[in-house]
Design a protein around this motif. Structure first.
Motif, PDB file in Angstrom:
ATOM      1  N   ASP A 215      -9.265 -37.454 -13.955  1.00 13.37           N
ATOM      2  CA  ASP A 215      -8.518 -37.026 -15.209  1.00 13.37           C
ATOM      3  C   ASP A 215      -7.164 -37.978 -15.184  1.00 13.37           C
ATOM      4  OD1 ASP A 215     -10.162 -35.013 -15.339  1.00 13.37           O
ATOM      5  OD2 ASP A 215      -8.859 -33.590 -14.937  1.00 13.37           O
TER       6      ASP A 215
ATOM      7  N   ALA B 252      -4.783 -44.458 -26.151  1.00  8.71           N
ATOM      8  CA  ALA B 252      -5.533 -43.286 -26.792  1.00  8.71           C
ATOM      9  C   ALA B 252      -4.591 -42.194 -26.978  1.00  8.71           C
ATOM     10  CB  ALA B 252      -6.516 -42.899 -25.845  1.00  8.71           C
TER      11      ALA B 252
ATOM     12  N   THR C 277     -11.319 -39.757 -17.842  1.00  3.65           N
ATOM     13  CA  THR C 277     -11.239 -41.392 -18.231  1.00  3.65           C
ATOM     14  C   THR C 277     -11.171 -42.363 -17.384  1.00  3.65           C
ATOM     15  OG1 THR C 277     -10.205 -40.667 -20.399  1.00  3.65           O
ATOM     16  CG2 THR C 277      -9.793 -42.770 -19.733  1.00  3.65           C
TER      17      THR C 277
ATOM     18  N   TYR D 254     -13.705 -46.543 -14.075  1.00  3.42           N
ATOM     19  CA  TYR D 254     -12.974 -47.464 -13.168  1.00  3.42           C
ATOM     20  C   TYR D 254     -12.945 -47.158 -11.802  1.00  3.42           C
ATOM     21  CZ  TYR D 254     -10.670 -48.905 -17.517  1.00  3.42           C
ATOM     22  OH  TYR D 254     -10.616 -49.183 -18.974  1.00  3.42           O
TER      23      TYR D 254
ATOM     24  N   GLU E 221      -5.358 -48.290 -21.888  1.00  4.86           N
ATOM     25  CA  GLU E 221      -6.409 -47.724 -22.513  1.00  4.86           C
ATOM     26  C   GLU E 221      -6.078 -46.261 -22.693  1.00  4.86           C
ATOM     27  OE1 GLU E 221     -10.609 -47.870 -20.871  1.00  4.86           O
ATOM     28  OE2 GLU E 221     -10.831 -45.887 -21.719  1.00  4.86           O
ATOM     29  N   ALA E 222      -5.533 -45.600 -21.715  1.00  8.71           N
ATOM     30  CA  ALA E 222      -5.166 -44.240 -21.614  1.00  8.71           C
ATOM     31  C   ALA E 222      -4.027 -43.964 -22.535  1.00  8.71           C
ATOM     32  CB  ALA E 222      -4.950 -43.606 -20.521  1.00  8.71           C
TER      33      ALA E 222
ATOM     34  N   LEU F 283      -6.406 -36.330 -20.755  1.00  3.11           N
ATOM     35  CA  LEU F 283      -8.064 -36.947 -20.949  1.00  3.11           C
ATOM     36  C   LEU F 283      -8.658 -37.011 -19.857  1.00  3.11           C
ATOM     37  CD1 LEU F 283      -6.485 -40.643 -22.435  1.00  3.11           C
ATOM     38  CD2 LEU F 283      -7.039 -38.480 -23.585  1.00  3.11           C
ATOM     39  N   ARG F 284      -9.693 -35.916 -19.805  1.00  2.00           N
ATOM     40  CA  ARG F 284     -10.484 -35.496 -18.965  1.00  2.00           C
ATOM     41  C   ARG F 284     -11.493 -36.563 -18.682  1.00  2.00           C
ATOM     42  NH1 ARG F 284      -8.093 -31.243 -16.120  1.00  2.00           N
ATOM     43  NH2 ARG F 284      -7.852 -29.424 -17.438  1.00  2.00           N
TER      44      ARG F 284
ATOM     45  N   LEU G  72      -6.789 -49.637 -17.210  1.00  3.21           N
ATOM     46  CA  LEU G  72      -7.045 -48.105 -17.423  1.00  3.21           C
ATOM     47  C   LEU G  72      -5.697 -47.432 -18.016  1.00  3.21           C
ATOM     48  CD1 LEU G  72      -8.320 -45.424 -17.106  1.00  3.21           C
ATOM     49  CD2 LEU G  72      -7.515 -45.288 -14.559  1.00  3.21           C
TER      50      LEU G  72
ATOM     51  N   ALA H 107     -12.168 -34.554 -25.862  1.00  7.11           N
ATOM     52  CA  ALA H 107     -11.646 -35.780 -25.432  1.00  7.11           C
ATOM     53  C   ALA H 107     -10.411 -35.755 -24.791  1.00  7.11           C
ATOM     54  CB  ALA H 107     -12.045 -36.759 -26.509  1.00  7.11           C
ATOM     55  N   ALA H 108      -9.632 -34.940 -25.507  1.00 11.18           N
ATOM     56  CA  ALA H 108      -8.165 -34.898 -25.189  1.00 11.18           C
ATOM     57  C   ALA H 108      -7.525 -33.572 -25.517  1.00 11.18           C
ATOM     58  CB  ALA H 108      -7.478 -35.763 -26.050  1.00 11.18           C
TER      59      ALA H 108
END
Ligand code: MD3
Ligand code: FE
Length: 216
Positions: free
Chosen positions: A177, A109, A28, A32, A105-106, A25-26, A102, A14-15
């Motif tokens: 990404d 994370a 993600t 969107y 969110e990133a 973060l691949r 987005l 995930a990361a």
């Protein structure tokens, strides 16, 4: 049948950590994609991509525009964040809701839940375009991370250290990404060597990079 393959193929992480404070973060941004590309069209209709000039008098091969309360600009007088687009004399287009969602969110994370970008620099690489090794230091508060979203053609990303001469690591950045640079890596040198030619199914013959900043 799917259960068999699921058991044999390890999931993509995930990361990935690129350095202390730097996360990749691949994929993600893929959720969107449609909204991002539509919003990008609205932004560039009002503040078109342009090739800015560096203080040293070189025209950049990467074309740029911005959205948000402020935008990053360069001209013969230097680098700065400006509330207005110097080409139109008007404020930059506002930050679209999907850009904000987005990037927050990133950042969350990656461990930066309080990040709220007020500027998004949008870079367009056509084949051959490059960004030489540099630091991002025009922002007011380096406690804010920078979040970057890659769309379109893949690129190699070079990531060094605090000193220009520190050894560089290379990472492939692909469509969808998202990378986050904060903490100790916030002031690391980085760059993008010449974009290779190719054609992306939804973005075309280019790479777009959205970089979200707390600038003001
Ligand atoms: C690492 N853009 O806009 S994004 C830039 O792909 C810029 O268009 C590149 O460098 C691009 O300034 C790289 C990733 C990026 C952005 C800011 C950083 C990486 C960073 C700041 C500190 C460390
Ligand atoms: Fe940069």
């Amino acid at each position: 049948m799917h259960d068999l393959f699921d058991a044999l193929v390890p999931p993509m992480p995930a990361a990935e950590a690129m350095a202390e404070g730097a996360m990749l973060l691949r994929g993600t941004a893929l959720a969107y994609e449609t909204d991002l590309l539509a919003a990008l069209g609205d932004i560039t209709a009002r503040s078109p991509f342009r090739h800015m000039v560096t203080p040293g008098g070189f025209t950049m091969s990467v074309a740029m525009t911005n959205c948000g309360a402020a935008g990053w600009v360069t001209d013969r007088t230097g680098y700065r964040y400006d509330r207005n687009d110097p080409q139109t004399g008007r404020p930059w287009p506002g930050m679209p809701e999907c850009f904000l969602a987005l990037s927050v969110e990133a950042a969350t994370a990656a461990g930066y839940p309080a990040f709220r970008p007020d500027a998004c620099l949008i870079n367009r690489y056509e084949p051959g375009a490059r960004l030489s090794l540099h630091q991002d230091r025009n922002e007011r508060d380096f406690a804010n991370p920078i979040v970057s979203v890659s769309l379109g053609l893949p690129a190699t990303f070079q990531f060094g250290g605090l000193k220009r001469t520190d050894p560089v690591k290379k990472f492939a950045l692909r469509h969808g990404d998202v990378a986050i640079w904060g903490g100790p890596s916030r002031l690391f040198h980085h760059g993008v060597p010449e974009l290779k030619d190719g054609m992306h199914e939804t973005v075309g013959r280019m790479r777009i990079n959205l970089t979200f900043r707390g600038a003001l």
